[in-house]
Write an enzyme that holds these catalytic residues in place. Structure first.
Site, PDB file in Angstrom:
ATOM      1  CB  ALA A 137      27.791  -6.250  29.365  1.00 35.64           C
ATOM      2  N   GLY A 175      23.916  -2.616  29.095  1.00 33.66           N
ATOM      3  CA  GLY A 175      23.092  -3.802  29.303  1.00 33.66           C
ATOM      4  C   GLY A 175      22.077  -3.598  30.424  1.00 33.66           C
ATOM      5  CD  GLU A 177      25.748  -0.226  25.475  1.00 31.28           C
ATOM      6  OE1 GLU A 177      25.462   0.989  25.408  1.00 31.28           O
ATOM      7  OE2 GLU A 177      24.976  -1.079  25.954  1.00 31.28           O
TER       8      GLU A 177
HETATM    9  N1  3HC Z   1      31.965  -4.169  34.003  1.00 35.96           N
HETATM   10  C1  3HC Z   1      32.952  -4.517  34.847  1.00 35.96           C
HETATM   11  N2  3HC Z   1      33.484  -3.680  35.763  1.00 35.96           N
HETATM   12  C2  3HC Z   1      32.970  -2.450  35.831  1.00 35.96           C
HETATM   13  C3  3HC Z   1      31.934  -2.012  34.983  1.00 35.96           C
HETATM   14  C4  3HC Z   1      31.416  -2.932  34.033  1.00 35.96           C
HETATM   15  N3  3HC Z   1      30.414  -2.615  33.217  1.00 35.96           N
HETATM   16  N4  3HC Z   1      31.645  -0.739  35.288  1.00 35.96           N
HETATM   17  C5  3HC Z   1      32.457  -0.379  36.279  1.00 35.96           C
HETATM   18  N5  3HC Z   1      33.264  -1.417  36.622  1.00 35.96           N
HETATM   19  C6  3HC Z   1      34.259  -1.455  37.690  1.00 35.96           C
HETATM   20  C7  3HC Z   1      35.392  -0.462  37.471  1.00 35.96           C
HETATM   21  O1  3HC Z   1      36.402  -1.035  36.682  1.00 35.96           O
HETATM   22  C8  3HC Z   1      35.836  -0.194  38.880  1.00 35.96           C
HETATM   23  O2  3HC Z   1      36.622  -1.284  39.276  1.00 35.96           O
HETATM   24  P1  3HC Z   1      37.835  -1.084  40.289  1.00 35.96           P
HETATM   25  O3  3HC Z   1      37.223  -0.580  41.559  1.00 35.96           O
HETATM   26  O4  3HC Z   1      38.441  -2.426  40.380  1.00 35.96           O
HETATM   27  O5  3HC Z   1      38.734  -0.058  39.672  1.00 35.96           O
HETATM   28  C9  3HC Z   1      34.536  -0.250  39.677  1.00 35.96           C
HETATM   29  O6  3HC Z   1      33.624  -0.976  38.865  1.00 35.96           O
HETATM   30  C10 3HC Z   1      33.936   1.106  39.979  1.00 35.96           C
HETATM   31  O7  3HC Z   1      33.866   1.842  38.777  1.00 35.96           O
HETATM   32  P2  3HC Z   1      34.184   3.405  38.756  1.00 35.96           P
HETATM   33  O8  3HC Z   1      35.457   3.669  39.460  1.00 35.96           O
HETATM   34  O9  3HC Z   1      34.063   3.837  37.344  1.00 35.96           O
HETATM   35  O10 3HC Z   1      32.985   3.961  39.648  1.00 35.96           O
HETATM   36  P3  3HC Z   1      32.130   5.258  39.480  1.00 35.96           P
HETATM   37  O11 3HC Z   1      31.171   5.268  40.602  1.00 35.96           O
HETATM   38  O12 3HC Z   1      33.008   6.452  39.255  1.00 35.96           O
HETATM   39  O13 3HC Z   1      31.301   5.074  38.110  1.00 35.96           O
HETATM   40  C11 3HC Z   1      29.928   3.916  36.527  1.00 35.96           C
HETATM   41  C12 3HC Z   1      30.351   4.071  38.009  1.00 35.96           C
HETATM   42  C13 3HC Z   1      29.216   5.196  36.070  1.00 35.96           C
HETATM   43  C14 3HC Z   1      28.990   2.753  36.448  1.00 35.96           C
HETATM   44  C15 3HC Z   1      31.180   3.697  35.665  1.00 35.96           C
HETATM   45  O14 3HC Z   1      31.945   2.664  36.229  1.00 35.96           O
HETATM   46  C16 3HC Z   1      30.891   3.327  34.236  1.00 35.96           C
HETATM   47  O15 3HC Z   1      30.640   4.194  33.424  1.00 35.96           O
HETATM   48  N6  3HC Z   1      30.966   2.012  33.933  1.00 35.96           N
HETATM   49  C17 3HC Z   1      30.809   1.527  32.582  1.00 35.96           C
HETATM   50  C18 3HC Z   1      29.384   1.559  32.136  1.00 35.96           C
HETATM   51  C19 3HC Z   1      29.272   1.006  30.743  1.00 35.96           C
HETATM   52  O16 3HC Z   1      30.014   1.353  29.865  1.00 35.96           O
HETATM   53  N7  3HC Z   1      28.291   0.128  30.558  1.00 35.96           N
HETATM   54  C20 3HC Z   1      28.121  -0.502  29.276  1.00 35.96           C
HETATM   55  C21 3HC Z   1      28.902  -1.768  29.247  1.00 35.96           C
HETATM   56  S1  3HC Z   1      28.881  -2.541  27.685  1.00 35.96           S
HETATM   57  C22 3HC Z   1      27.382  -3.276  27.590  1.00 35.96           C
HETATM   58  O17 3HC Z   1      26.581  -3.173  28.488  1.00 35.96           O
HETATM   59  C23 3HC Z   1      27.150  -4.068  26.357  1.00 35.96           C
HETATM   60  C24 3HC Z   1      25.728  -4.456  26.170  1.00 35.96           C
HETATM   61  O18 3HC Z   1      25.093  -3.563  25.314  1.00 35.96           O
HETATM   62  C25 3HC Z   1      25.616  -5.824  25.597  1.00 35.96           C
END
Ligand code: 3HC
Ligand code: NAI
Length: 697
Positions: A62, A101, A124
C-alpha cells in the site's frame, strides 16, 4: 500520467503497473487496476490476464504516505475481490519484492509466478499494521497457519524458491524476460481450459487445541509491548473459526485499530526517517564518491576488531593495525571467532569465511596503511593519542585517502588540525558491537569536504548501516543526549529510586535495556575516563556521583563481575546488590539529597524529556539538521523503542505545549542548571508546531 495500462498480447491482456519507485498501491494505481480489469473482463477475445509491473519491483505494498489521510475508494480489499471474481484467469507476474498489499493483490490473482530473485512477504507488522487487505485470511489458506503466522509476525519476506515450496507461488522462473515467461504460462493455462481458482475457497488447515496460546508465549519476548502482533494472531484465529467473509470483516476492524494506533504512527515515522537521513541538506546528491576498496583500521580493541570484521564481511580489503602485540592478537582472535560463530550458526559457509578471512591482514607498521583508501582510527579515547595517530596518518597515507576517527566524544576539528588535510578528515562513530549495531554517526568537521561525506554515506550503505550526518560538538548527537538521559538516571538513584526499579520502568516503557544495565555492559570505567578528561562538566557534586563512586571502587560492570549490579561468574544476568544500595544511600546523605518514593511516570518523564531538551538544543545549534535524524540515532544507536518513533517524534506526539509546560515545572522544581527550557521548544510550543516542522536554513 495514468500509472496503470493495458495491452493485448494475442489473447492475453497484460495489465502493467508503472508507479515508480516501488509501484505502491496509490489511489491512482487502485483505480487504474480496477478500470483495466473491467476492460479485460469486457473484451471477449481476452482469455487470460497477466498482472505485471515495470521498474525495479512488483507492487511493494500500500502507499504508506496515504495512511495519514482519509481512505479514498476504491479500497484495496475491493480490488482484490474484483481480481478474484474475474471470470478469466489472472496471473501475477512478480519480480523484485512483492510486499504487503502487493502480495495481497497477488493472492487475489488465480496464479502466482515469480522470478528466482524475487522475494514475497507481508511486512506490515514493521509499520505497526496487519495485512489488512485479506492477507491474514489468504496466507494461512495457502501456506498453513503456522507458516503464515511466522511470516506475518516476523515480517521477513521469503525468497521465491522457498515461497514455491510453501505453496504460496505456483511457479518460479529464471530471471530472463519475466513478461514472456508469464505469457507462456498464461497460454498453458488457457490450453488447460482457462480455469480460475480462488484462494478464499481453500480450507484452513486445523491446528492443535493449544496452538495459539503456545504461539503467543513463544513470541511474547520478541513482541513485548507491541500492538499489531496480537491483532495478527487474532485474525488468524478468526480464519480458523469464522467464514471467510466474517473473518475479513474482523480483519478490517483490527486493521483500522492498528492503523490509528500511536505505535503505527511511530513506526511509519521511523520508516521515512530512516530513508530521509540519506538526503543531507546542503549536500548535492550527485556528489561524486571516492573509490573505496581497501580499509585500514587502527586499534584492534573492542571497536577496531568489530569494524574490521564488518568491513571484511562487506568485501573490503582490510588491514588492522595495533601498536601492541597482545592488542593485535586479541583483535585477530575476536575476528576469527566472529566468523567461525557465523559458520556454526549456519549464517555463512566455510568457503565464505575463508574468502573473507583472506581479505584481512594484520600489522604493527604504519607503512601498511600507505595504499588504504579509508583509514578508521579506533585507539584509546585520549586527544593526545588521537593527534599523534593522525599526524602519522598524514605522513604515510596516500593523497585522497579518507582519514576517519571513531571517537565517541572528541572534537573532530582538533583531530583534523593534526593533519595538513583537514578536508579528508571525518568522524565515523560506530556503536558497540560494531558489527551488529545499525547506526553510523557521520561527523562532519568544519573543513570536511562534500565528497568525503558522500563517500561515508556510501560506506554506511555498503556495511548495511544507517549513516546519519551530524555536526561536531562534544558527544555529537547521540552521546551528547545520552549525558542528559544518564544524568537524570544518576540523580534519581540519589533521590531514592533503585537501579533495578529505574531499569524496569524504562524497559517496560520500551527501551531495549535500562540505563543501569547498559552502564554495566559498556563498562563504568569508560564513562568515568571520559568525564575525567572533560573540562566543561556542570558544577554539581551530584553529577554522575553514583557511577563515579562505583568506578572509583573498581566496580566497572560486567567485566569485573560487579558494577551497578552483581554478576555471577560467567553470567550476564544483573542481580541487585545491597552494597550498592548502601553506597547510594551514603552518597545521598553526604550530598544532602533527600530520598523518596518515585513514580514510574516521573522516571520516564525525567529521562525522556531530558533527551528531548538536549535534542532541542542540538537542533538550535545546527548539530542535527532534522529532528527525524535525532530519532534515527536514538532508535538505532541507543535502543529507543521504534514504535515510539524516537525521542523527538515522541515529544511531537505528546504535544510540544504539554512537554514545554512539564519542562517548566521541572525547571522550577529542580532548577535551571538542567531544565531551563530551550528557546526552540518554547517557540514551537507557542506556535502550536512540532519539531518535525523545524527546518534549518
Ligand atoms: N509506500 C510509499 N512509499 C514507499 C513505499 C510504500 N509502500 N515503499 C517504499 N517507498 C518509498 C521510500 O520511502 C523511498 O522514497 P524516497 O526515495 O523518497 O526516500 C522509495 O520508495 C524507495 O524505497 P527504499 O529506499 O526503501 O528502496 P529499497 O530498494 O531499499 O527498498 C522496498 C525497497 C523493499 C520495497 C522497501 O522500500 C520497503 O520495504 N518498503 C515498504 C514495504 C512495506 O512495508 N509494504 C507494506 C505496506 S503496508 C500495506 O501494504 C498494508 C496492506 O496490508 C493493506
Ligand atoms: P579498546 O581499549 O578496546 O581498544 C583500543 C586499542 O587501540 C587497543 O588495542 C590499543 O592497543 C590500541 N592502541 C592504542 N593506542 C594506539 C596507537 N597509538 N596506535 C595503534 N594502536 C593503538 O578501546 P575501544 O573501546 O575499542 O575504543 C576505541 C575508540 O572507539 C575510542 O575512541 C572510543 O571512544 C570509541 N568508541 C568506543 C565504543 C565502545 O563502546 N567501546 C563505542 C563507540 C566508540
Amino acid at each position: 500520467m495514468n500509472p496503470v495500462s493495458i495491452e493485448r498480447h494475442s489473447d492475453v491482456a497484460v495489465i502493467t503497473v508503472d508507479n515508480p519507485p516501488v509501484n505502491a498501491l496509490s489511489h491512482a494505481v487502485r483505480t487504474g487496476i480496477a478500470e483495466c480489469l473491467e476492460t479485460a473482463e469486457a473484451d471477449r477475445s481476452v482469455k487470460a490476464i497477466v498482472l505485471f509491473c515495470n521498474g525495479r519491483t512488483f507492487i511493494a505494498g500500500a502507499d504508506i504516505r496515504e495512511f495519514g489521510q482519509p481512505p479514498k475508494p476504491p479500497h484495496l480489499p475491493d480490488i482484490i475481490n474484483k481480481l478474484e471474481n474475474c471470470s478469466k484467469p489472472i496471473i501475477a507476474a512478480m519480480h523484485g519484492t512483492a510486499l504487503g498489499g502487493g502480495l495481497e493483490v497477488a493472492m487475489g490473482c488465480h496464479y502466482r509466478l515469480a522470478v528466482a530473485s524475487a522475494a514475497v512477504g507481508l511486512p506490515e507488522v514493521n509499520l505497526g499494521l496487519l495485512p489488512g487487505a485479506t492477507g491474514t485470511q489468504r496466507l494461512p489458506r495457502l501456506v498453513g497457519v503456522q507458516k503464515a503466522l511466522d511470516m506475518m509476525i516476523s515480517g521477513v519476506p521469503l525468497p521465491a524458491n522457498k515461497a514455491l515450496a510453501t505453496g504460496l507461488l505456483d511457479r518460479v522462473v529464471d530471471d530472463t524476460d519475466l513478461l514472456q515467461q508469464a505469457l507462456a504460462y498464461a497460454h498453458e493455462i488457457i490450453a488447460a481450459g482457462a480455469k480460475t481458482r480462488k484462494v478464499r475457497d481453500l480450507p484452513v488447515t486445523g491446528v492443535a487445541t493449544n496452538f495459539f496460546t503456545e504461539y503467543r508465549q513463544q513470541i511474547a519476548r520478541k513482541t513485548r509491548g507491541l500492538f499489531a502482533p496480537e491483532r495478527i494472531i487474532q485474525c488468524v484465529e478468526f480464519a480458523t473459526t469464522l467464514s471467510f467473509d466474517d473473518a475479513v470483516a474482523k480483519e478490517r476492524e483490527l486493521f483500522a485499530a492498528c492503523k490509528d494506533s500511536p505505535q503505527s504512527a511511530g513506526l511509519r515515522h521511523a520508516f521515512f526517517a530512516e530513508r530521509a537521513v540519506a538526503k543531507v541538506p546542503g549536500l548535492d546528491p550527485k556528489t561524486a564518491t571516492r573509490d573505496l576498496q581497501k580499509a585500514a583500521i587502527i586499534g584492534a580493541g573492542t571497536m577496531g576488531a568489530g569494524i574490521a570484521y564488518a568491513c571484511a564481511n562487506a568485501g573490503f580489503d582490510v588491514v588492522l593495525l595495533d601498536n601492541d602485540d597482545a592488542g593485535l592478537e586479541g583483535g585477530r582472535k575476536t575476528i576469527e571467532k566472529l566468523f567461525s560463530g557465523g559458520v556454526e550458526r549456519g549464517k555463512m559457509s566455510q568457503a565464505d569465511m575463508d574468502e573473507r578471512l583472506a581479505l584481512l591482514s594484520y600489522s604493527k607498521e604504519y607503512g601498511a596503511l600507505a595504499d588504504a583508501d579509508i583509514v578508521i582510527e579506533a585507539v584509546f579515547e585520549t586527544m593526545a593519542i588521537k593527534k599523534e595517530v593522525f599526524t602519522k596518518l598524514d605522513s604515510v597515507c596516500k593523497k585522497g585517502a579518507i582519514l576517519a576517527s571513531n571517537t565517541s566524544t572528541l572534537d573532530i576539528d582538533a583531530i583534523a588540525a593534526a593533519t595538513k588535510r583537514p578536508e579528508d578528515v571525518i568522524g565515523l562513530h560506530f556503536f558497540s558491537p560494531a558489527h551488529i549495531m545499525k547506526l553510523l554517526e557521520i561527523v562532519r568537521g568544519k573543513h570536511t569536504s562534500d565528497d568525503v561525506i558522500a563517500s561515508s554515506l556510501l560506506l554506511a550503505r555498503r556495511l548495511s548501516k544507517i549513516g546519519t550526518v551530524v555536526g561536531n560538538c562534544f558527544g555529537f548527537v547521540g552521546n551528547r543526549m545520552l549525558y542528559s538521559y544518564g544524568r537524570e538516571n544518576q540523580l534519581m538513584l540519589l533521590e531514592g529510586a533503585a537501579p533495578e526499579y529505574i531499569d524496569k520502568v524504562l524497559y517496560d516503557w520500551g527501551m531495549a535495556m535500562g540505563p543501569n544495565a547498559v552502564g554495566d555492559l559498556a563498562g563504568l570505567d569508560v564513562g568515568y575516563k571520559v568525564r575525567q578528561e572533560r573540562t566543561d562538566l556542570p558544577d554539581d557534586p551530584r553529577f554522575y556521583r553514583v557511577a563515579n563512586a562505583l568506578a572509583e571502587r573498581g566496580r566497572y560492570g560486567q567485566k569485573t563481575g560487579k558494577g551497578m549490579y552483581l554478576y555471577e561468574s560467567g553470567s550476564r544476568t544483573p542481580t541487585p546488590d545491597p552494597e550498592v544500595a548502601a553506597l547510594i544511600k551514603a552518597e545521598a546523605l553526604a550530598l544532602g539529597v533527600e530520598q523518596r518514593a518515585m513514580s514510574p511516570e516521573e522516571i520516564i518523564e525525567r529521562c525522556i524529556y531530558g533527551l528531548v531538551v538536549e535534542g532541542a538544543r542540538i537542533l538550535e545549534d545546527g548539530i542535527a539538521s532534522r529532528s527525524s535524524d535525532i530519532d534515527v540515532i536514538w532508535m538505532h544507536g541507543y535502543g529507543f523503542p521504534r514504535h515510539r518513533g524516537g525521542p523527538m517524534f515522541y515529544a511531537d506526539s505528546i504535544g510540544l505545549d504539554k512537554v514545554y509546560s512539564r519542562v517548566c515545572e521541572f525547571n522550577k522544581r529542580f532548577g535551571p542548571m538542567y531544565w531551563e527550557p530551550p528557546r526552540l521548544l518554547q517557540k514551537l510550543a507557542g506556535e502550536g508546531k512540532k519539531f518535525a516542522d523545524y527546518k534549518t536554513d
